[in-house]
Design an enzyme around this catalytic site. Structure first.
Site, PDB file in Angstrom:
ATOM      1  N   SER A 183      39.353  33.610  30.980  1.00  9.01           N
ATOM      2  CA  SER A 183      40.270  34.685  30.608  1.00  9.01           C
ATOM      3  C   SER A 183      41.603  34.632  31.341  1.00  9.01           C
ATOM      4  CB  SER A 183      39.608  36.042  30.873  1.00  9.01           C
ATOM      5  OG  SER A 183      39.323  36.193  32.259  1.00  9.01           O
ATOM      6  N   LYS A 184      41.771  33.708  32.277  1.00 14.03           N
ATOM      7  CA  LYS A 184      43.018  33.617  33.038  1.00 14.03           C
ATOM      8  C   LYS A 184      44.150  33.064  32.165  1.00 14.03           C
ATOM      9  CE  LYS A 184      40.851  34.913  36.768  1.00 14.03           C
ATOM     10  NZ  LYS A 184      40.943  36.318  37.220  1.00 14.03           N
TER      11      LYS A 184
END
Length: 365
Positions: A183-184
């Site tokens: 999700s970064k």
């Protein structure tokens, strides 16, 4: 509606990602294969840091950085409490003590005005967190650290690609640590991370630490960990990187549009401030409201996904509360009761954003 749309990203990057993965499957070097060194060279060139050492996760990046600095039992590491638990977790794992500085109420980043008073003869490192995708006041942190000859480790798990006074996150201090969690802003398809430094000695220490402290095969010069980022995950990041610059531009545009649209809700909610001398890559787009649970329920009913980053500061977590006096970080505690995050990713189109803001306006009415 997706909170983070990794499926859309993959659809657009299917060919380079698949080609990169297939190349690894063909050569079969799953640990420390050529893609590891290639990614390190690419990311080092991108940030301008002399060295990039890929590691197994963002948490390992922090842990190994402290190990390279010699942090151990009884030492103190200054950081913030309003962050993911890994920031303090790695300190405690080494037998050291996390010392919390509170955060600014508008940026949610370290309040440098409180930093110097926390320094003691036992302070071994300072670890500011670049929360939500924006760096803190790194020049001020570095100036204080330099005065006391203390190294600085930027926890940049959420800010890879962000700029601070024209320089990139991860190349602002002694060591910079980031995460490639899916999700970064730049994510792989599992766990991964990296440490950046301009210090040759620290870079060598980190390379040894990540392979169980080996300076050569089966010759262990220091205590280490199994901290390697595997070749397949490096291949995924390489496949994604060719679109990363565009994605960062989109994140900045979408974040600015959110902030502009939400000005009409001023007085009913707050947004995270971005200082004029830096950019945010908006790992999360976070707002603050007085009645969070009610607002989130209304958004859920409207089909809008949300998340809370983070609902309880570290100093009040059961595993860490005994290390500190009550009320050590009141701003962090206040923020933890009010923050939540809206959908944010480079593929969030204007129509979806309009729907989110409309639903949010009704929820806080």
């Amino acid at each position: 509606m997706q909170f983070i749309d990794l499926k859309k990203q993959y659809q657009l990057l299917r060919e380079p990602i698949n080609a990169r993965i297939q190349k690894v499957l063909d050569h079969g070097q799953y640990i420390m294969g050529p893609e590891v060194q290639e990614l390190e060279a690419v990311l080092s060139g991108y940030t301008g840091a002399k060295h990039c050492i890929t590691v197994a996760s963002g948490t390992e990046a922090l842990l190994m950085s402290l190990m390279a600095l010699g942090v151990g039992a009884g030492d103190e590491v200054i950081t913030t409490s309003f962050t993911f638990v890994a920031t303090a977790e790695v300190i405690v794992l080494l037998g050291a003590i996390p010392v919390f500085v509170d955060v600014e109420p508008d940026t949610c980043n370290i309040d440098v005005s409180q930093l110097e008073e926390k320094i003691t003869p036992r302070t071994k490192a300072i670890m500011p967190v670049s929360l939500y995708g924006q760096c803190g006041d790194m020049d001020e942190v570095n100036a204080i650290a330099s005065k006391y000859r203390i190294p600085v480790v930027e926890d940049a798990a959420q800010s890879f690609g962000a700029t601070y006074k024209g320089r990139l996150s991860c190349n602002l201090s002694t060591l910079g640590c980031t995460s490639f969690f899916p999700s970064k802003p730049l994510g792989c398809y599992g766990d991964g991370g990296a440490v950046f430094t301009n210090d040759d000695g620290l870079a060598q220490s980190l390379r040894e630490i990540r392979v169980h402290g080996q300076s050569s095969r089966y010759y262990h010069t220091r205590v280490g960990v199994g901290g390697r980022m595997d070749t397949l995950q490096c291949a995924v990041v390489l496949g994604k990187f060719e679109r990363f610059h565009w994605e960062i531009e989109q994140r900045i545009k979408i974040g600015a549009r959110y902030k502009n649209m939400l000005t009409k809700l001023s007085g009913r909610l707050e947004t995270v401030a971005v200082r004029p001398d830096r950019t945010s890559v908006w790992a999360q787009f976070t707002v603050m409201v007085p009645d969070r649970d009610a607002v989130i329920r209304k958004l859920k009913d409207a089909g809008i996904p949300t998340a809370i980053h983070y609902p309880r500061p570290i100093h009040s977590q059961p595993a860490y509360a005994h290390l500190h006096e009550a009320g050590v970080a009141p701003v962090s505690s206040d923020l933890a009761a009010r923050v939540f995050s809206l959908p944010m990713h480079p593929y969030l189109d204007g129509e979806m954003q309009d729907s989110i803001v409309h639903a949010l306006g009704q929820a806080v009415a």
